[in-house]
Design a protein around this motif. Sequence first.
Motif, PDB file in Angstrom:
ATOM      1  N   THR A 221       0.887  -1.151   0.135  1.00  0.00           N
ATOM      2  CA  THR A 221       0.011   0.046  -0.039  1.00  0.00           C
ATOM      3  C   THR A 221       1.014   1.354   0.084  1.00  0.00           C
ATOM      4  OG1 THR A 221      -1.555  -1.047   1.324  1.00  0.00           O
ATOM      5  CG2 THR A 221      -1.845   1.125   1.268  1.00  0.00           C
ATOM      6  N   PRO A 222       0.608   2.237  -0.989  1.00  0.00           N
ATOM      7  CA  PRO A 222       1.596   3.289  -0.954  1.00  0.00           C
ATOM      8  C   PRO A 222       1.146   4.182   0.063  1.00  0.00           C
ATOM      9  CG  PRO A 222       0.437   3.004  -3.188  1.00  0.00           C
ATOM     10  CD  PRO A 222      -0.200   1.984  -2.068  1.00  0.00           C
ATOM     11  N   GLN A 223       2.330   4.782   0.952  1.00  0.00           N
ATOM     12  CA  GLN A 223       2.367   5.675   1.996  1.00  0.00           C
ATOM     13  C   GLN A 223       2.043   6.792   1.780  1.00  0.00           C
ATOM     14  OE1 GLN A 223       5.958   4.079   4.076  1.00  0.00           O
ATOM     15  NE2 GLN A 223       4.635   3.719   5.904  1.00  0.00           N
ATOM     16  N   ALA A 224       1.302   7.658   2.420  1.00  0.00           N
ATOM     17  CA  ALA A 224       0.887   8.774   2.228  1.00  0.00           C
ATOM     18  C   ALA A 224       2.466   9.786   2.381  1.00  0.00           C
ATOM     19  CB  ALA A 224      -0.051   9.593   3.092  1.00  0.00           C
ATOM     20  N   PRO A 225       2.400  11.015   1.613  1.00  0.00           N
ATOM     21  CA  PRO A 225       3.795  11.647   2.263  1.00  0.00           C
ATOM     22  C   PRO A 225       3.690  12.155   3.354  1.00  0.00           C
ATOM     23  CG  PRO A 225       2.859  12.400   0.106  1.00  0.00           C
ATOM     24  CD  PRO A 225       1.812  11.397   0.639  1.00  0.00           C
ATOM     25  N   ALA A 226       4.803  12.345   4.125  1.00  0.00           N
ATOM     26  CA  ALA A 226       5.231  12.660   5.578  1.00  0.00           C
ATOM     27  C   ALA A 226       4.455  14.026   5.677  1.00  0.00           C
ATOM     28  CB  ALA A 226       6.472  12.624   5.895  1.00  0.00           C
ATOM     29  N   ARG A 227       3.884  14.245   6.653  1.00  0.00           N
ATOM     30  CA  ARG A 227       3.378  15.871   6.805  1.00  0.00           C
ATOM     31  C   ARG A 227       4.491  16.878   7.453  1.00  0.00           C
ATOM     32  NH1 ARG A 227       0.588  12.754  10.624  1.00  0.00           N
ATOM     33  NH2 ARG A 227       1.182  14.343  12.104  1.00  0.00           N
ATOM     34  N   ALA A 228       4.379  17.996   6.758  1.00  0.00           N
ATOM     35  CA  ALA A 228       5.209  19.088   7.107  1.00  0.00           C
ATOM     36  C   ALA A 228       4.498  19.652   8.453  1.00  0.00           C
ATOM     37  CB  ALA A 228       5.276  20.149   6.089  1.00  0.00           C
ATOM     38  N   GLU A 229       5.272  19.655   9.535  1.00  0.00           N
ATOM     39  CA  GLU A 229       4.681  20.355  10.820  1.00  0.00           C
ATOM     40  C   GLU A 229       5.551  21.514  11.278  1.00  0.00           C
ATOM     41  OE1 GLU A 229       1.954  19.642  12.387  1.00  0.00           O
ATOM     42  OE2 GLU A 229       1.565  17.538  11.647  1.00  0.00           O
ATOM     43  N   PRO A 230       4.820  22.624  12.065  1.00  0.00           N
ATOM     44  CA  PRO A 230       5.738  23.375  12.849  1.00  0.00           C
ATOM     45  C   PRO A 230       6.538  23.142  13.611  1.00  0.00           C
ATOM     46  CG  PRO A 230       3.505  23.704  13.488  1.00  0.00           C
ATOM     47  CD  PRO A 230       3.467  22.528  12.315  1.00  0.00           C
ATOM     48  N   PRO A 231       7.740  23.930  14.054  1.00  0.00           N
ATOM     49  CA  PRO A 231       8.753  23.318  14.943  1.00  0.00           C
ATOM     50  C   PRO A 231       8.282  23.463  16.290  1.00  0.00           C
ATOM     51  CG  PRO A 231       9.290  25.130  14.013  1.00  0.00           C
ATOM     52  CD  PRO A 231       8.149  25.185  13.348  1.00  0.00           C
ATOM     53  N   ALA A 232       7.157  23.966  16.464  1.00  0.00           N
ATOM     54  CA  ALA A 232       6.816  24.275  17.896  1.00  0.00           C
ATOM     55  C   ALA A 232       5.477  23.888  18.333  1.00  0.00           C
ATOM     56  CB  ALA A 232       6.710  25.794  18.264  1.00  0.00           C
ATOM     57  N   LEU A 233       5.426  23.101  19.552  1.00  0.00           N
ATOM     58  CA  LEU A 233       4.167  22.487  19.981  1.00  0.00           C
ATOM     59  C   LEU A 233       3.992  23.183  21.481  1.00  0.00           C
ATOM     60  CD1 LEU A 233       5.897  20.104  18.867  1.00  0.00           C
ATOM     61  CD2 LEU A 233       3.790  18.836  19.149  1.00  0.00           C
ATOM     62  N   VAL A 234       2.751  24.028  21.572  1.00  0.00           N
ATOM     63  CA  VAL A 234       2.400  24.687  22.733  1.00  0.00           C
ATOM     64  C   VAL A 234       1.016  24.380  23.081  1.00  0.00           C
ATOM     65  CG1 VAL A 234       1.921  26.924  23.541  1.00  0.00           C
ATOM     66  CG2 VAL A 234       3.617  26.399  21.934  1.00  0.00           C
ATOM     67  N   ALA A 235       1.119  23.968  24.252  1.00  0.00           N
ATOM     68  CA  ALA A 235      -0.339  23.361  25.262  1.00  0.00           C
ATOM     69  C   ALA A 235      -0.513  24.281  26.441  1.00  0.00           C
ATOM     70  CB  ALA A 235      -0.319  21.904  25.417  1.00  0.00           C
ATOM     71  N   ILE A 236      -1.577  25.121  26.518  1.00  0.00           N
ATOM     72  CA  ILE A 236      -1.789  25.958  27.577  1.00  0.00           C
ATOM     73  C   ILE A 236      -3.267  25.660  28.145  1.00  0.00           C
ATOM     74  CG2 ILE A 236      -1.995  28.198  28.388  1.00  0.00           C
ATOM     75  CD1 ILE A 236      -0.063  29.276  26.391  1.00  0.00           C
ATOM     76  N   PHE A 237      -3.536  25.007  29.089  1.00  0.00           N
ATOM     77  CA  PHE A 237      -4.881  24.691  29.768  1.00  0.00           C
ATOM     78  C   PHE A 237      -5.418  23.634  28.387  1.00  0.00           C
ATOM     79  CE2 PHE A 237      -4.096  28.510  32.078  1.00  0.00           C
ATOM     80  CZ  PHE A 237      -4.370  28.020  33.360  1.00  0.00           C
ATOM     81  N   GLY A 238      -4.520  22.814  27.925  1.00  0.00           N
ATOM     82  CA  GLY A 238      -5.175  21.726  27.015  1.00  0.00           C
ATOM     83  C   GLY A 238      -4.181  20.847  26.569  1.00  0.00           C
ATOM     84  N   GLY A 239      -4.294  20.273  25.581  1.00  0.00           N
ATOM     85  CA  GLY A 239      -3.460  19.204  25.106  1.00  0.00           C
ATOM     86  C   GLY A 239      -3.090  19.222  23.594  1.00  0.00           C
ATOM     87  N   VAL A 240      -1.801  18.900  23.402  1.00  0.00           N
ATOM     88  CA  VAL A 240      -1.598  18.785  21.842  1.00  0.00           C
ATOM     89  C   VAL A 240      -0.757  17.600  21.569  1.00  0.00           C
ATOM     90  CG1 VAL A 240       0.206  19.683  20.122  1.00  0.00           C
ATOM     91  CG2 VAL A 240      -1.092  21.354  21.695  1.00  0.00           C
TER      92      VAL A 240
ATOM     93  N   GLY B 255      12.265  18.221  11.807  1.00  0.00           N
ATOM     94  CA  GLY B 255      13.480  19.069  11.499  1.00  0.00           C
ATOM     95  C   GLY B 255      14.528  18.901  12.536  1.00  0.00           C
ATOM     96  N   SER B 256      15.482  19.814  12.352  1.00  0.00           N
ATOM     97  CA  SER B 256      16.643  19.793  13.157  1.00  0.00           C
ATOM     98  C   SER B 256      16.342  20.218  14.758  1.00  0.00           C
ATOM     99  CB  SER B 256      17.843  20.486  12.744  1.00  0.00           C
ATOM    100  OG  SER B 256      17.362  21.913  12.688  1.00  0.00           O
ATOM    101  N   GLU B 257      15.208  20.890  14.997  1.00  0.00           N
ATOM    102  CA  GLU B 257      14.902  21.568  16.065  1.00  0.00           C
ATOM    103  C   GLU B 257      13.401  21.435  16.623  1.00  0.00           C
ATOM    104  OE1 GLU B 257      16.414  25.208  16.940  1.00  0.00           O
ATOM    105  OE2 GLU B 257      18.592  24.869  16.537  1.00  0.00           O
ATOM    106  N   LEU B 258      13.124  21.191  17.758  1.00  0.00           N
ATOM    107  CA  LEU B 258      11.729  21.159  18.054  1.00  0.00           C
ATOM    108  C   LEU B 258      11.554  21.854  19.413  1.00  0.00           C
ATOM    109  CD1 LEU B 258      10.393  17.677  17.383  1.00  0.00           C
ATOM    110  CD2 LEU B 258       9.651  19.607  16.173  1.00  0.00           C
ATOM    111  N   ARG B 259      10.462  22.475  19.696  1.00  0.00           N
ATOM    112  CA  ARG B 259      10.222  23.213  20.973  1.00  0.00           C
ATOM    113  C   ARG B 259       8.842  22.697  21.528  1.00  0.00           C
ATOM    114  NH1 ARG B 259       9.493  29.660  22.252  1.00  0.00           N
ATOM    115  NH2 ARG B 259       9.475  29.345  24.548  1.00  0.00           N
ATOM    116  N   ALA B 260       8.733  22.308  22.700  1.00  0.00           N
ATOM    117  CA  ALA B 260       7.675  21.895  23.476  1.00  0.00           C
ATOM    118  C   ALA B 260       7.277  22.748  24.699  1.00  0.00           C
ATOM    119  CB  ALA B 260       7.598  20.554  23.731  1.00  0.00           C
ATOM    120  N   VAL B 261       6.034  23.263  24.810  1.00  0.00           N
ATOM    121  CA  VAL B 261       5.687  23.911  26.018  1.00  0.00           C
ATOM    122  C   VAL B 261       4.468  23.478  26.405  1.00  0.00           C
ATOM    123  CG1 VAL B 261       5.349  26.462  26.755  1.00  0.00           C
ATOM    124  CG2 VAL B 261       7.018  26.148  25.086  1.00  0.00           C
TER     125      VAL B 261
END
Length: 230
Positions: free
Chosen positions: A97-116, A125-131
């Motif tokens: 089964t052909p795989q779908a192309p990998a998604r491009a995502e922003p380098p930051a994940l921010v969760a404030i009073f919630g969840g991501v 990428g070469s850098e990620l930031r999680a808050v």
Amino acid sequence: MDEPQLEKRDQPPAVIPRPVPGPVPAAQLRASDADRDRVADMLGDALAEGRLTTEEHAERLDALYRAKTMGELEPLTRDLPAHYAGAAPSARPVPMTPQAPARAEPPALVAIFGGVTRKGRWRVGSELRAVAVFGGVEIDLTEAVFEHPEVVINVTAIFGGVDIKVPENITVRNGGGTGIFGGFDVKGYESPEPDAPVVQIGGAAVFGGIEVKRKKGKRLREWARKRLEG
């Protein structure tokens, strides 16, 4: 009196039938990615149940990703109960089964009073930031596509938590972290693969927690296959 002689006629050359090739034995069928995934899941379950030691599990995984045929996969689960319960990989080839192309995502994940949550097939990428502030962040790298040999993840957890899941064939390094009334649980691990991707994690947990989990049986298949074929 001489006997009459029969007239000799040219005889057509004898036709030798060509052998008809038979079906390929099941053991010689080429193994698919789906077949390897099923075996990897079985080995992971066996490790969790205590049927395999860590060393045995690692040895069988190495053999699994070197295997090219169904016959090479079969011995890896022969002594496991799931093999006799019908969970062993089928000898029938599985359509690719052909795989779908990998998604491009922003380098930051921010969760404030919630969840991501970020998981599945995405490009790292070469850098990620999680808050995480009074919330939670989950980063799942087990099916991600690594675009760089080294990834740096900077994490901040304030009254929140950050969970990072990694495949077991990459290197994890503690890039320096601080826990203030919280926990910074990042245990270093050096992959036996000399060219394995490296994930370095640093940051701070204030009344929160940062944890890295290696998922048993999960490997970067694309990276491993590219390495073996290269």
